[in-house]
Design an enzyme around this catalytic site. Structure first.
Site, mmCIF file in Angstrom:
data_model
loop_
_atom_site.group_PDB
_atom_site.id
_atom_site.type_symbol
_atom_site.label_atom_id
_atom_site.label_comp_id
_atom_site.label_asym_id
_atom_site.label_seq_id
_atom_site.Cartn_x
_atom_site.Cartn_y
_atom_site.Cartn_z
ATOM 1 N N CYS A 1 0.822 -1.402 -0.105
ATOM 2 C CA CYS A 1 0.088 -0.147 0.136
ATOM 3 C C CYS A 1 0.887 1.300 -0.016
ATOM 4 O O CYS A 1 2.187 1.288 0.726
ATOM 5 C CB CYS A 1 -0.735 0.024 1.088
ATOM 6 S SG CYS A 1 -1.948 1.411 1.429
ATOM 7 N N SER B 1 0.529 3.802 1.643
ATOM 8 C CA SER B 1 0.801 4.170 3.385
ATOM 9 C C SER B 1 1.971 3.438 3.744
ATOM 10 O O SER B 1 3.004 4.051 4.517
ATOM 11 C CB SER B 1 -0.475 3.581 4.135
ATOM 12 O OG SER B 1 -1.470 4.466 3.499
ATOM 13 N N HIS C 1 4.867 5.430 2.282
ATOM 14 C CA HIS C 1 5.124 6.675 3.023
ATOM 15 C C HIS C 1 5.998 6.650 4.186
ATOM 16 O O HIS C 1 6.880 7.840 4.425
ATOM 17 C CB HIS C 1 3.703 7.226 3.738
ATOM 18 C CG HIS C 1 2.923 7.635 2.581
ATOM 19 N ND1 HIS C 1 3.259 8.441 1.523
ATOM 20 C CD2 HIS C 1 1.439 7.684 2.343
ATOM 21 C CE1 HIS C 1 2.232 8.835 0.733
ATOM 22 N NE2 HIS C 1 1.067 8.434 1.531
ATOM 23 N N HIS D 1 0.185 -4.166 5.827
ATOM 24 C CA HIS D 1 -0.946 -4.036 6.931
ATOM 25 C C HIS D 1 -1.983 -4.725 6.181
ATOM 26 O O HIS D 1 -3.007 -4.817 6.813
ATOM 27 C CB HIS D 1 -1.102 -2.523 7.304
ATOM 28 C CG HIS D 1 -1.107 -1.838 6.358
ATOM 29 N ND1 HIS D 1 -0.156 -1.135 5.487
ATOM 30 C CD2 HIS D 1 -2.509 -1.143 5.701
ATOM 31 C CE1 HIS D 1 -0.687 -0.666 4.554
ATOM 32 N NE2 HIS D 1 -2.026 -0.469 4.393
ATOM 33 N N CYS E 1 -7.114 -3.345 3.302
ATOM 34 C CA CYS E 1 -6.971 -1.978 3.216
ATOM 35 C C CYS E 1 -7.378 -1.338 2.142
ATOM 36 O O CYS E 1 -8.510 -0.355 1.946
ATOM 37 C CB CYS E 1 -5.385 -1.512 3.403
ATOM 38 S SG CYS E 1 -5.379 0.171 3.432
HETATM 39 P P1 PAD Z 1 -0.906 4.168 -5.330
HETATM 40 O O1 PAD Z 1 0.460 4.656 -5.450
HETATM 41 O O2 PAD Z 1 -1.378 2.804 -5.784
HETATM 42 O O3 PAD Z 1 -1.866 5.328 -6.247
HETATM 43 C C1 PAD Z 1 -1.789 6.587 -6.266
HETATM 44 C C2 PAD Z 1 -2.439 7.062 -7.753
HETATM 45 O O4 PAD Z 1 -2.223 8.461 -7.693
HETATM 46 C C3 PAD Z 1 -1.386 6.251 -8.961
HETATM 47 O O5 PAD Z 1 -2.336 5.921 -9.691
HETATM 48 C C4 PAD Z 1 -0.841 7.556 -9.497
HETATM 49 O O6 PAD Z 1 -0.293 7.563 -10.744
HETATM 50 C C5 PAD Z 1 -1.624 8.853 -9.169
HETATM 51 N N1 PAD Z 1 -1.314 10.142 -9.035
HETATM 52 C C6 PAD Z 1 -0.037 10.620 -8.499
HETATM 53 N N2 PAD Z 1 0.135 12.062 -8.705
HETATM 54 C C7 PAD Z 1 -1.120 12.583 -9.147
HETATM 55 C C8 PAD Z 1 -1.521 13.794 -9.464
HETATM 56 N N3 PAD Z 1 -0.819 14.630 -9.226
HETATM 57 N N4 PAD Z 1 -2.578 13.567 -10.106
HETATM 58 C C9 PAD Z 1 -3.420 12.591 -10.615
HETATM 59 N N5 PAD Z 1 -3.065 11.364 -10.038
HETATM 60 C C10 PAD Z 1 -1.832 11.146 -9.448
HETATM 61 O O7 PAD Z 1 -1.283 4.454 -3.771
HETATM 62 P P2 PAD Z 1 -2.453 3.980 -3.019
HETATM 63 O O8 PAD Z 1 -3.768 3.638 -3.574
HETATM 64 O O9 PAD Z 1 -2.132 2.774 -2.251
HETATM 65 O O10 PAD Z 1 -2.694 4.915 -1.701
HETATM 66 C C11 PAD Z 1 -3.111 6.285 -2.314
HETATM 67 C C12 PAD Z 1 -3.033 7.303 -1.048
HETATM 68 O O11 PAD Z 1 -4.230 6.896 0.049
HETATM 69 C C13 PAD Z 1 -1.864 7.270 -0.166
HETATM 70 O O12 PAD Z 1 -1.347 8.567 0.382
HETATM 71 C C14 PAD Z 1 -2.171 6.363 0.883
HETATM 72 O O13 PAD Z 1 -1.253 6.416 1.895
HETATM 73 C C15 PAD Z 1 -3.657 6.591 1.217
HETATM 74 C C16 PAD Z 1 -4.458 5.745 1.950
HETATM 75 N N6 PAD Z 1 -5.399 6.308 2.940
HETATM 76 C C17 PAD Z 1 -5.767 5.446 3.526
HETATM 77 C C18 PAD Z 1 -6.811 6.156 4.657
HETATM 78 O O14 PAD Z 1 -7.431 5.489 5.266
HETATM 79 N N7 PAD Z 1 -7.026 7.327 4.591
HETATM 80 C C19 PAD Z 1 -5.919 3.974 3.511
HETATM 81 C C20 PAD Z 1 -5.119 3.410 2.480
HETATM 82 C C21 PAD Z 1 -4.324 4.307 1.772
HETATM 83 ZN ZN ZN Z 2 -3.131 0.602 3.375
#
Ligand code: PAD
Ligand code: ZN
Length: 369
Positions: free
Chosen positions: A39, A41, A44, A60, A165
Site C-alpha cells: 500500500c 501508506s 510513506h 498491513h 486496506c
Molecule cells: P497508489 O500509489 O497505488 O496510487 C496513487 C495514484 O495516484 C497512482 O495511480 C498515481 O499515478 C496517481 N497520481 C499521483 N500523482 C497524481 C496527480 N498529481 N494527479 C493525479 N493522479 C496522481 O497509492 P494507494 O492507492 O495505495 O494510496 C493512495 C493514497 O491513499 C496514499 O496516500 C495512501 O497512503 C492513502 C491511503 N489512505 C488510507 C486512509 O485510510 N485514509 C488508507 C489507505 C491508503
Molecule cells: Zn493501506
C-alpha cells in the site's frame, strides 16, 4: 524464525532477514502469512512522509492462516483463513460502541505495553515495530485478535489480502462516508490501489458519472474497466477545468486518493457548490494547505477519511459476498504478484505508478499472476 522484510535505520531499502517471535499474549493470534499487498501508506514510511521507529516491518494488508491462538481467544482457531485490518477497535470506548472503530480512543489496548517484550525481534535482538500494529511483510504475523476477520476458504489469498486496506478504504469512502446515491456524480483523483476501489464503489452505488483523474494512461484504463465513465489525464490537461467541464460545473463528490496538498485543493475546486471533497490520501502530519475562502461562501465542505470508516467485521464479509456474486472486482485490482525477495522492486513499481496493486506471495507456487 520467520523471514521478514525489515526497514532499518538510515536506509530506504528493505532487507530480507530472519526474525523471531515471542510467545502469544492472551488475546493474540499467530498467523502464517500467505499474501500481503503493498500500500502507498507503507511506502510513506520508506519515503519519510510517515516517521516510524526502526527496525520496522511494513505491510498491513495481509491474509493468511491461523496457526496458534492466545489463551483468551475464542473467535479464531488454527486453520481459519483470515484477513488483517489495521482498524482494531478496543471494543470498549464510546466510539467503538457507536460503531466507529476507526475513531477508537483506546487503540493502545491492542498493542503490547511498553513493559512487555516486543512481539518480534531481529536476529540480533533489536525490538521490531510492526507497521500499524500489523507488520504484514513477514512469514509469521503476531497480532491482536481484534485486527483479524475470518473469510471463507474459497477466497484466493492474493485477493483476500487487499480486502484489509485498499478495498475497505475505497469502498468505505463511498458507502460509509460520502454515502453516494444513485445518479450522483463523482470525481476520483488518483486511481491506484485505493482509488480504483473508490471508482468501483461509485459504480456499485449507482453513480451516473464517475470521472477518473490520474497521470498514468494505464491507471485510467484500469479505472475504465471498473466503471469510470470519463477519463482525465492530468499530465495532459488542467484536471480541474476538465472535470468542471465534463460535470457541468462540479461533481457531487470529489475524492483525493493520492496524499498531496495540491490535489486536495483540486478536489475542493472540482466539487459542486454545497458538496464535499474527501481527502483519502495520507500526507505528513504537519503538511498544510490553504482553502479558497470563496468555497466557504459556496457551501463546500472538506472531509478527511480514515480507512473508509470501516467496521471490518461488518464490511469485509459483505465485500467477500459481493465478490462471490460478481459485483465486486478483486482480480482486476491485483496486477502483480511477487515473492518477498522482490519487495523493494514492488514498492518501486508502485511509486512509479506501474501497478494497480502489487501483492507479495509467501508460497512460491502462488506467485505467478
Ligand atoms: P497508489 O500509489 O497505488 O496510487 C496513487 C495514484 O495516484 C497512482 O495511480 C498515481 O499515478 C496517481 N497520481 C499521483 N500523482 C497524481 C496527480 N498529481 N494527479 C493525479 N493522479 C496522481 O497509492 P494507494 O492507492 O495505495 O494510496 C493512495 C493514497 O491513499 C496514499 O496516500 C495512501 O497512503 C492513502 C491511503 N489512505 C488510507 C486512509 O485510510 N485514509 C488508507 C489507505 C491508503
Ligand atoms: Zn493501506
Amino acid at each position: 524464525m520467520a523471514r521478514a522484510a525489515v526497514l532499518h535505520e538510515g536506509t530506504d531499502v528493505l532487507t530480507i532477514e530472519e526474525i523471531t517471535s515471542s510467545p502469544l499474549r492472551p488475546r493474540e493470534v499467530r498467523v502464517r502469512t500467505k499474501a500481503c499487498g503493498l500500500c502507498h501508506s507503507d511506502y510513506h514510511v520508506i519515503d519519510g512522509t510517515l516517521v516510524r521507529p526502526r527496525p520496522h516491518v511494513l505491510g498491513h494488508e495481509a491474509a493468511g492462516v491461523v496457526e496458534e491462538v492466545g489463551s483468551q481467544v475464542t473467535a479464531f482457531a488454527p486453520g481459519d483463513h483470515v484477513v488483517t485490518c489495521l482498524v482494531m477497535g478496543c471494543g470498549d470506548c464510546k466510539q467503538c460502541a457507536q460503531g466507529q472503530p476507526t475513531l477508537c480512543a483506546g487503540a493502545g489496548a491492542t498493542k503490547r505495553a511498553e513493559a512487555e517484550p516486543p512481539r518480534q525481534r531481529t536476529a540480533s535482538g533489536q525490538p521490531i515495530t510492526p507497521f500499524a500494529n500489523v507488520g504484514g511483510l513477514t512469514e509469521e504475523i503476531v497480532i491482536d485478535e481484534r485486527g483479524l476477520v475470518v473469510i471463507g476458504d474459497d477466497v484466493p489469498m492474493h485477493l483476500a489480502a487487499i480486502l484489509g486496506c485498499a478495498v475497505v478504504t475505497g469502498l468505505g469512502a463511498v458507502f460509509n462516508v460520502a454515502q453516494v446515491q444513485p445518479g450522483d456524480t463523482v470525481a476520483v483523483i488518483g486511481c491506484g490501489g485505493v482509488g480504483l476501489n473508490v471508482v468501483q464503489g461509485a459504480r456499485i452505488a449507482g453513480a451516473s458519472q464517475i470521472i477518473a483523474v490520474d497521470l498514468s494512461a494505464a491507471k485510467l484504463e484500469a479505472s475504465y474497466a471498473v466503471g469510470a465513465t470519463d477519463l482525465v489525464d492530468g499530465s495532459q490537461v488542467d484536471a480541474v477545468a476538465e472535470v468542471l467541464r465534463l460535470s457541468g460545473g462540479g461533481v457531487d463528490h470529489a475524492f483525493e486518493v493520492i496524499g498531496r496538498p495540491a490535489t486536495a485543493q483540486q478536489a475542493l475546486a472540482m466539487c459542486a457548490n454545497g458538496r464535499t471533497a474527501y481527502v483519502v490520501g495520507v500526507m505528513s502530519d504537519d503538511a498544510e494547505f490553504t482553502v479558497r475562502a470563496e468555497y466557504t461562501k459556496r457551501g463546500k465542505s472538506l472531509r478527511g477519511v480514515q480507512m473508509g470508516s470501516t467496521r471490518p467485521r461488518v464490511d469485509i464479509p459483505r465485500y467477500v459476498e459481493m465478490w462471490r456474486r460478481g459485483q465486486l472486482d478483486l482480480d482486476g485490482m491485483v496486477s502483480r504478484r511477487l515473492p518477498l525477495d522482490e519487495v523493494n522492486d514492488g514498492f518501486r513499481a508502485m511509486a512509479a505508478g506501474e501497478v494497480n496493486r502489487a501483492v507479495v506471495m509467501f508460497d512460491r507456487t502462488e506467485e505467478a499472476p
